[in-house]
Scaffold this active site. Structure first.
Site, PDB file in Angstrom:
ATOM      1  N   HIS A  55       0.840  -1.201   0.000  1.00  0.00           N
ATOM      2  CA  HIS A  55       0.000   0.000   0.000  1.00  0.00           C
ATOM      3  C   HIS A  55       0.884   1.263   0.000  1.00  0.00           C
ATOM      4  CE1 HIS A  55      -3.686   2.318   1.326  1.00  0.00           C
ATOM      5  NE2 HIS A  55      -2.729   3.137   1.714  1.00  0.00           N
ATOM      6  N   GLU A  56       1.838   1.327   0.905  1.00  0.00           N
ATOM      7  CA  GLU A  56       2.695   2.515   0.999  1.00  0.00           C
ATOM      8  C   GLU A  56       3.600   2.628  -0.233  1.00  0.00           C
ATOM      9  OE1 GLU A  56       2.109   4.824   3.093  1.00  0.00           O
ATOM     10  OE2 GLU A  56       0.707   3.631   4.268  1.00  0.00           O
ATOM     11  N   HIS A  59       1.651   4.305  -2.961  1.00  0.00           N
ATOM     12  CA  HIS A  59       1.620   5.775  -2.863  1.00  0.00           C
ATOM     13  C   HIS A  59       2.943   6.366  -3.364  1.00  0.00           C
ATOM     14  CE1 HIS A  59      -2.060   6.283  -0.618  1.00  0.00           C
ATOM     15  NE2 HIS A  59      -1.655   5.633   0.448  1.00  0.00           N
ATOM     16  N   ASP A 131      -7.495   7.642   2.642  1.00  0.00           N
ATOM     17  CA  ASP A 131      -7.055   8.127   1.319  1.00  0.00           C
ATOM     18  C   ASP A 131      -8.259   8.494   0.467  1.00  0.00           C
ATOM     19  OD1 ASP A 131      -4.414   7.468   1.963  1.00  0.00           O
ATOM     20  OD2 ASP A 131      -4.639   5.436   1.181  1.00  0.00           O
TER      21      ASP A 131
HETATM   22 ZN    ZN Z   1      -2.814   5.156   2.120  1.00  0.00          ZN
END
Ligand code: ZN
Length: 251
Positions: A55-56, A59, A131
């Site tokens: 997930h990170e 981004h 988010d």
């Molecule tokens: Zn996030």
């Protein structure tokens, strides 16, 4: 604020038995003030950790692969406050003006986390809830306040009602007009976000190797910094880069 930050940094330095402040004390203090206390002991399952890493990395990569975005300062999967991980971007300058292009890219970066989860695990989680909320708020501002929608034009709309301050509230015609406009606003917001989600997904799909390298680096080291992120984006061997930097630091 700044005073708070300096006090926190001083506390960190004192805690570590140092008699003066170093950059890392400020870094730690900034994270604490921004995000809450580090919870190294938090119990995170292996699967959650993997998911957070991807997930990170999602981004960070969507940010790093595009121009006209703020540089990624750091990515971490150390739980802090209520977050399982964090991607930090630092603007190189104070942005007083946001261009439409910059705002759109911010949405794509916000969508990068969820897009990575979906690509890798074929599954989505509530981890992207914040988010999605932030992206929706930003898209709404773009459409309703900043006049950045070609369809709706440079007009200010009251939040969500579809009413411009100029149209007034009385009369059936006005109400019909308002409902129709509200529908158009929602459609524009949805279009903005789904377009950027699709863009994030295809950027990550095309750079799957880098996504994997970055996520594995996070699983191994928990934190990677700007230089290491750049090395991964440039396709360098991250193990070698890490080793070289550690050797340099030891000298
Ligand atoms: Zn996030």
């Amino acid at each position: 604020d700044l005073e708070n930050l300096v006090n926190e940094a001083a506390l960190m330095a004192a805690h570590a038995g140092k008699d003066r402040l170093e950059m890392e004390d400020f870094e730690e203090a900034k994270d604490k003030v921004l995000m809450g206390v580090e919870r190294k002991s938090a119990i995170v399952s292996a699967q959650e950790r993997r998911l957070t890493a991807y997930h990170e990395a999602g981004h960070a990569l969507v940010a790093a692969l595009q121009g006209n975005t703020d540089p990624v300062h750091k990515v971490t999967i150390i739980p802090r406050g209520r977050a399982l991980g964090l991607t930090q971007q630092l603007p190189t300058e104070d942005r007083l003006t946001w261009t439409k292009d910059y705002a759109i890219k911010r949405i794509s970066i916000m969508m990068g986390g969820r897009a990575a989860e979906e690509l890798i695990f074929n599954e989505v989680t509530n981890g992207a809830g914040m988010d999605i909320k932030m992206a929706t708020d930003l898209a709404r501002k773009m459409v309703c306040e900043w006049g950045m929608s070609d369809k709706l034009g440079p007009v200010s709309y009251e939040a969500g009602t579809g009413e411009t301050p100029f149209l007034g509230r009385d009369g059936l015609r006005n109400r019909e007009h308002a409902e129709q406009t509200a529908e158009e606003i929602d459609k524009e917001i949805r279009a903005l976000i789904t377009e950027q989600y699709d863009l994030a997904r295809s950027l990550l799909y095309d750079n799957m190797d880098k996504l994997q390298v970055m996520a594995e680096a996070l699983l191994k080291w928990e934190v990677i910094d700007a230089e290491e992120i750049l090395a991964i984006v440039n396709g360098e061997d991250i193990e070698e880069v890490k080793a070289a930097r550690e050797a340099e630091r030891a000298e």
